[in-house]
Design an enzyme around this catalytic site. Sequence first.
Site: not given
Length: 496
Positions: A188, A260
């Site tokens: 992230h 993702d």
Amino acid sequence: MTTSTTGTDTLTRDALAVLQPGFAGTTAPDWVRRRLSEGLASVALFGRNVATAEQVTALTAQLRAERDDLLVAIDEESGDVTRLEVRTGSSFPGNHALGAVDDTTLTRGVARELGRRLAECGVNFNWAPSADVNANPDNPVIGVRSFGRDTDLVARHTAAYVEGLQSTGVAACTKHFPGHGDTSVDSHHAVPHIDLDATTLNERELQPFRAAIAAGTRAVMSAHIRVPVLDPDRPATLSRRILTGLLRGELGYQGLIVTDGMEMRAISGTYGLEHGVVLAIAAGADAICVGGGLCDEDTVQGLTDALVAAVRSGELPEERLADAAARVRALADWTAGMRRSPALEGDREPEIGLTAARRAVTVTRTGPAAPVTGPVYVATFHPAANIAVGDETPWGVGAELERLLPGTTTGSFTGPDAGARALEAAAGRRVVAVVRDEHRHPWMRTALDTLLAAGPDTVVVEMGVPQSAPRGALHVATHGAARVCGTAAAEAVVAG
């Protein structure tokens, strides 16, 4: 808002079809409904879209009024990562607890009951299970989301989960290919590197994905990780060597490949969101997950424009985009055909999550201590939450111990003086110390040292990966932090 490619031509419809955007609100925005009529084939739900199961059912019905074969995706791993129960905590304990029990029949049953609940809400595509082998104990993003660190165990439970979930007509999405378990960086925030040799990668990381493919997983999610032995230049999501060469070619996988979240800094901060999306489709991805952060119509328009422009410039072959869109539509067709799945009509197991959580608990007594029979002070030591999990979902044992032991009080602590502050707050009462991944947080270890030195009868509840040696008069390891794990832990504390 730009409108340069608004329309219903084939190229634009294909570009819209490969996107899986999120949106704000608990009802369908006008722009989403309009885009569905123009070719958008998928949407993604997050915690911000969920109030109650009934509201989600109404939302998905509202969306399907525009497109009956819509893919409605959600990130519902259960355990730490829950969207349907984001405000209360999950009714299912999560992968690590299931791996600790190591009963594939139980795992299959849990996934089937979860699938039933999703299907009843109109959700037909779940970005789960995590097939990552938790090889690195310092992993900041996988942890209890993995079935464990043993490859064979992870492989058999991944397959069981896929089978159970898909028996309800909800497509499984096995992640994070080619394996996110041996990282110490959260994608992230940056691009993790996995410096493995080819043999280790093949025998450890890839085995659960082989098992998922053999079990018929309808989708596989790519990881934003760089694996130099496979591709020294690009992360898996953008690597043709990994998505097309390895996953399609060597492993023979023919289902949907979804990325993702593309807004994650590993991609957007390195390649830019729009360019990253083009590179992902060119590499072999079929669907683009975007919108974990807020996604709006301008974002969808910009990504559509970027894909169309890439085809027109020759950067992205038109047949690659058409193939990706066709795989999205094929998955939508499969889910539509499975809506009357026999599993939806079978015997329900509403308490199977709590049953699994209870079976996952391990209790260690390190010395003589009086049973916990009266009010206690519950000191919860909070590590920083990662983005995948979020910090809005409650966890711990405080609420349940307050119910079981009236007069119990609670507090939350973090930082280098957490132990001293918890000891002061306890004011001489017996302490139940609740930790997550103590092995990863030196300050948490110090806090326990402080509490145990002052009160050898302190009870320790570990709700993360129980990597550290058990300590405390009573040590309860739950192998997860879901709501049902807290219930099971509190029961174990009172039972002694």
